[in-house]
Design an enzyme around this catalytic site. Structure first.
Site, PDB file in Angstrom:
ATOM      1  CD  GLU A 172     -10.133  -2.996  -0.333  1.00 49.47           C
ATOM      2  OE1 GLU A 172     -10.744  -3.600   0.566  1.00 49.47           O
ATOM      3  OE2 GLU A 172      -9.019  -3.365  -0.775  1.00 49.47           O
ATOM      4  CG  ASP A 174      -1.720  -1.268   1.371  1.00 46.01           C
ATOM      5  OD1 ASP A 174      -2.156  -1.798   0.338  1.00 46.01           O
ATOM      6  OD2 ASP A 174      -1.907  -1.735   2.510  1.00 46.01           O
TER       7      ASP A 174
END
Length: 517
Positions: A182, A16
């Site tokens: 997301e 991420d």
């Protein structure tokens, strides 16, 4: 000028990624989940070689990880720089709280000094992004929009000082149809707001998609000839898989780049397994007909910049060798080391040695055992610690361990024998199966403990001063993401002490090995 480089640029569990630039220095954050300190922070002057800085969330006021379950804790973070301040925004899933932490560069420009108090933002979701424009602060996040768990990218405007919501949530997109939309990030270019998202779940179907709008509030539309923007979901033969969750940025020469996550599965028999976790990748970006194109649309391990001469010219240094050596020359713990959920009580460094006192917590406890470790960064890799004669097992035990979650770990430990000498034993858990098996008895402490990582197995070794060894091996599959059916974390290898043991080491080395055939 660098014409070729290799991904990942951050190896091991660095998922991420989010990146921002201050002058000629790049700063990047990554998820850390239940590991402490929360929110990994790195900096670079050349995009290829990264210096690890201390993790951002180092107190419970910033993020309370003490009750975090495995694969919870710090989810995706976003890092931005605005009006002489860094802003990192993330969600601590253990508290289900989304919050901002603000920081400033130190006077010498070498470090970031983070405020000890966080600013909470009351949004029902994860993966927050923050975008600044004209004295306004907008937060995008993955929101749950109904009781069935349907996800959408939503947006609020907040008061940057208090975190109070000024404009209630608005749905920006449900995505292109992939599950689990997301990881939003917004940027503005040529009058358009571009919204990046991650879809398809963080496994084999992972992909980056992109949308745009003339208004910050939407509506956001996509182009079916552009999406998915970047993925290997239909390229099973590529070494990099699970590619997604990207962040676009510009370098000092205004070239565009993308950082994203991906995995390097190892083929073991008929199964592809992942011990290393999700890592950080870097790719050149060009813009064509108002949409970005990333590395000719294919996520590759080797990046050839011969078709991207401007990007190549902006990379001044080649990649350095991926090797970690810690001889404990300072009193501060190297940022490569992680613990579980909180700082390990009593851990200290002095006289060129790391001192790890044991406590009452096991590796299987959802607490803070006396364990510190570093990420496994290669399928073929050795991790070794050199024992100090100041070590004492007392009525406890100490040794070397690899952990992927509280139910999946393996350790080679040493305890006192009632008949004299020291018992070496295997301590391992795989789900509800637990093993505590004696391997042998030694007349004295080993001089070194090591873990030999291979794609198919891991070997734990105690080496004596006369080079004699006691060891055991276990399948790498048992400590992989496939064993726990989750992809958040990777293997962390390190040292562990239990009860009143005092484990002292003088050196730790992590080094890549030639590929095992």
């Amino acid at each position: 000028m660098v014409l070729k480089y290799q991904n990942p640029i951050l190896r091991g569990m660095y998922p991420d990624p989010s990146i921002t630039r201050v002058g000629s220095t790049y700063y990047m954050v990554n998820s850390t989940f239940e590991y402490y300190p929360g929110i990994a922070l790195s900096k670079s002057n050349d995009l290829l070689n990264w210096t690890k800085l201390p993790g951002i969330a180092s107190s419970s006021n910033q993020a309370d990880l003490r009750q975090s379950k495995s694969n919870e804790g710090i989810f995706a973070a976003c890092l931005r720089y605005y009006e002489h301040h860094f802003y990192v925004i993330t969600t601590n899933f253990a508290e289900f709280k989304t919050f901002l932490i603000r920081g400033r560069l130190s006077a010498d420009g070498e470090h970031v000094e983070w405020e000890t108090q966080r600013i909470e933002i009351d949004v029902p979701g994860i993966d927050p992004d923050i975008y600044f424009e004209d004295q306004h602060a907008y937060v995008q996040f993955t929101g749950y929009v109904d009781k069935q768990g349907t996800k959408a990218i939503r947006q609020v405007e907040i008061d940057l000082t208090t975190g109070k919501i000024i404009h209630e949530p608005v749905i920006l997109t449900y995505g292109t149809g992939g599950r689990d939309v997301e990881g939003p990030h917004i940027l503005k270019k040529s009058g358009w707001y571009y919204l990046l998202a991650a879809e398809g779940g963080t496994g084999e179907g992972h992909m980056i998609t992109i949308f745009r709008s003339k208004s910050i509030w939407g509506p956001y539309t996509d182009d079916s000839t552009v999406n998915p923007l970047f993925t290997n979901r239909d390229r099973a033969s590529e070494p990099l898989q699970n590619v997604g969750h990207g962040d676009l940025f510009q370098d000092v020469d205004h070239n565009w780049w993308l950082v994203c996550l991906g995995t390097r599965p190892a083929q073991v028999g008929f199964t592809a397994i992942t011990n290393i976790g999700r890592e950080t990748l870097l790719y050149p970006v060009t813009w064509e007909k108002d949409w970005p194109t990333v590395n000719n649309r294919i996520p590759t391990v080797n990046v050839d910049l011969s078709q991207f001469p401007k990007h190549a010219a902006s990379l001044p240094h080649a990649q350095q060798q991926n090797r970690f050596v810690d001889q404990f020359t300072t009193s501060d713990l190297n940022p490569e080391w992680l613990s579980l959920r909180d700082q390990v009580p009593g851990l200290s460094i002095y006289d060129g040695q790391l001192h790890l006192p044991g406590n009452e917590h096991q590796l299987s406890d959802l607490s803070t055992p006396a364990f510190i470790g570093v990420r496994q960064t290669e399928h073929d890799e050795r991790f070794t610690v050199t024992l100090s004669p100041d070590s004492h097992v007392n009525q406890g035990s100490f040794g070397i361990a690899t952990i992927i979650d509280a139910d999946h770990f393996a350790a080679l430990l040493i305890r006192q024998s009632s008949e004299g000498g020291y018992i070496v034993y295997r301590c391992q858990q795989v789900g509800d199966l637990k093993v505590n098996r004696e391997l042998g008895t030694l007349p004295e402490y080993p001089t070194a403990l090591s873990i030999l990582n291979r794609s198919d197995k891991k070997t734990f070794v105690a080496t004596m001063s006369d080079e004699k060894q006691v060891s055991f091996s276990t399948d790498s599959l048992l400590l992989s993401n496939q064993a726990i059916a989750a992809l958040n974390t990777g293997d962390i290898q390190g040292i562990f002490a239990y009860k009143n043991a005092q484990f002292v080491i003088s050196q730790a080395v992590r080094e890549a090995l030639p590929k095992h055939e």
